[in-house]
Design an enzyme around this catalytic site. Structure first.
Site, short mmCIF file in Angstrom:
data_model
loop_
_atom_site.label_atom_id
_atom_site.label_comp_id
_atom_site.label_asym_id
_atom_site.label_seq_id
_atom_site.Cartn_x
_atom_site.Cartn_y
_atom_site.Cartn_z
N HIS A 1 0.84 -1.20 0.00
CA HIS A 1 0.00 0.00 0.00
C HIS A 1 0.88 1.25 0.00
CE1 HIS A 1 0.91 -0.70 4.23
NE2 HIS A 1 0.46 0.51 4.55
N ASP B 1 5.73 4.37 5.31
CA ASP B 1 6.64 3.38 5.91
C ASP B 1 6.79 2.13 5.05
OD1 ASP B 1 3.96 2.85 6.53
OD2 ASP B 1 4.45 1.76 8.37
N HIS B 2 6.07 2.08 3.92
CA HIS B 2 6.16 0.92 3.03
C HIS B 2 6.69 1.28 1.65
CE1 HIS B 2 3.90 -2.02 5.57
NE2 HIS B 2 3.57 -0.88 6.16
N HIS C 1 -7.39 -2.08 5.52
CA HIS C 1 -6.53 -1.09 6.15
C HIS C 1 -7.16 0.29 5.93
CE1 HIS C 1 -3.00 0.20 8.17
NE2 HIS C 1 -2.41 0.75 7.13
N ASP D 1 -0.35 -4.84 7.43
CA ASP D 1 -1.22 -3.68 7.53
C ASP D 1 -2.67 -4.00 7.21
OD1 ASP D 1 1.49 -2.66 7.57
OD2 ASP D 1 0.59 -0.67 7.35
N HIS E 1 6.88 -6.09 11.03
CA HIS E 1 6.13 -4.84 11.12
C HIS E 1 5.75 -4.51 12.57
CE1 HIS E 1 2.98 -1.79 10.35
NE2 HIS E 1 3.63 -1.59 9.21
#
Length: 314
Positions: free
Chosen positions: A61, A65-66, A150, A218, A277
């Site tokens: 996504h 942070d990804h 999410h 997530d 994570h």
């Protein structure tokens, strides 16, 4: 044999000794990257696995942070001398996200093919020159996706590494297959010669089991995830919260606890669970390992640059 390295096991923000979400998978000399948070390049440099052979990047996504490590990584791959295309797979909106990030990486010596929210499995050969980005009849790698729950569009991934059947000399001889065709049939080619058709199955043995890796992060726990990850050799799953007292946070922020991830692993009948994570507030994830192990014994607590190898079984 499939090798993987957990490049970053953090969520939210990086902290000392913990970079953000990223997993690197190596197969037949080629690589697939799952997510690209801050610190991805640093971990790759420390490992020394190289940048040039990354053929596919799967993004779960668009949260920072990804994905914020992506523009720098694309530039580094370009500087490595790569000219072959790279495929990026992601959820709805990934095309616009990548376009926006490329403002700081506008000039690359290779093309980027984006597959947005694929509704069918994406099949990709391991050979760089044979990489394809759409569904079709290919040999080695099948990437499937699942829409998750999410706060933004988010995909889970399942990677299945096919294993070709062994060449069966006895079958080839029994079926009177000319030796000049053996190699081509073994490569799954159908041959028509003098009005006669030769199929690969005439020289191949029984189908062999491949390797399945699932990557879920997530999201809240969903029953459909168990079906999606069914039989995985390795289930890589978020464990944002280790403490069961944080369940309200998990629900509010649409994440999972260790025990919820373990329940999915158990229900999905996977062989191993790798938790990742972790919330930046959880400094010692190992302290909560028992919360998962009491439900699913084969649980691994991830750490940056944790390396794992999966072998094909005869």
């Amino acid at each position: 044999m499939v090798d993987l390295a957990l490049l970053g096991c953090g969520g939210g923000m990086p902290i000392p000794e913990r970079y953000l979400s990223s997993l690197l998978i190596s197969y037949k000399g080629r690589k697939i990257l799952m997510d690209c948070g801050e610190g991805t390049q640093v971990s790759m440099k420390i490992l020394g696995w190289g940048f040039k052979t990354i053929d596919v990047i799967c993004i779960t996504h668009g949260h920072a942070d990804h994905i914020m490590g992506l523009p720098g990584l694309l530039l580094t791959i370009g500087n490595s001398g790569r000219t072959d295309p790279i495929t990026i797979i992601g959820p709805i909106g990934i095309t616009d996200i990548v376009k926006g990030l490329r403002v700081v990486a506008p000039y690359l010596p290779y093309e980027i093919n984006i597959v947005e929210n694929p509704q069918e499995p994406v099949r990709i050969k391991a050979s760089l020159n044979d990489t394809e980005t759409s569904a079709g009849e290919f040999n080695d790698l099948i990437i499937s996706t699942l829409e998750l729950e999410h706060s933004t569009n988010c995909l889970g991934y399942s990677l299945y590494f096919n294993r070709k059947p062994k060449f069966d000399v006895k079958s080839a001889i029994k079926n009177d297959i000319p030796k000049e065709f053996w190699n081509r049939l073994q490569k799954n080619e159908i041959i028509i010669d003098h009005g006669k058709t030769y199929f690969p199955k005439l020289v191949l043995g029984a189908k062999r089991v491949g390797i399945k890796i699932s990557f879920i992060t997530d999201t809240r726990s969903l029953s459909k995830i168990k079906t999606f990850i069914k039989g995985s050799d390795l289930f890589v799953c978020e464990g944002t919260y280790g403490d069961e007292n944080d369940i309200e946070k998990a629900i509010r922020n649409k994440h999972m606890t260790f025990s919820e991830a373990a329940e999915l692993a158990l229900g999905g009948e996977v062989k191993e669970l790798l938790l990742t994570h972790f919330s930046p507030s959880m400094l010692m994830p190992l302290e909560y390992k028992d919360r998962a192990e009491i439900i699913f014994i084969n649980t691994i607590i991830g750490s940056d640059r944790f390396i794992h190898t999966l072998s094909f079984k005869d």
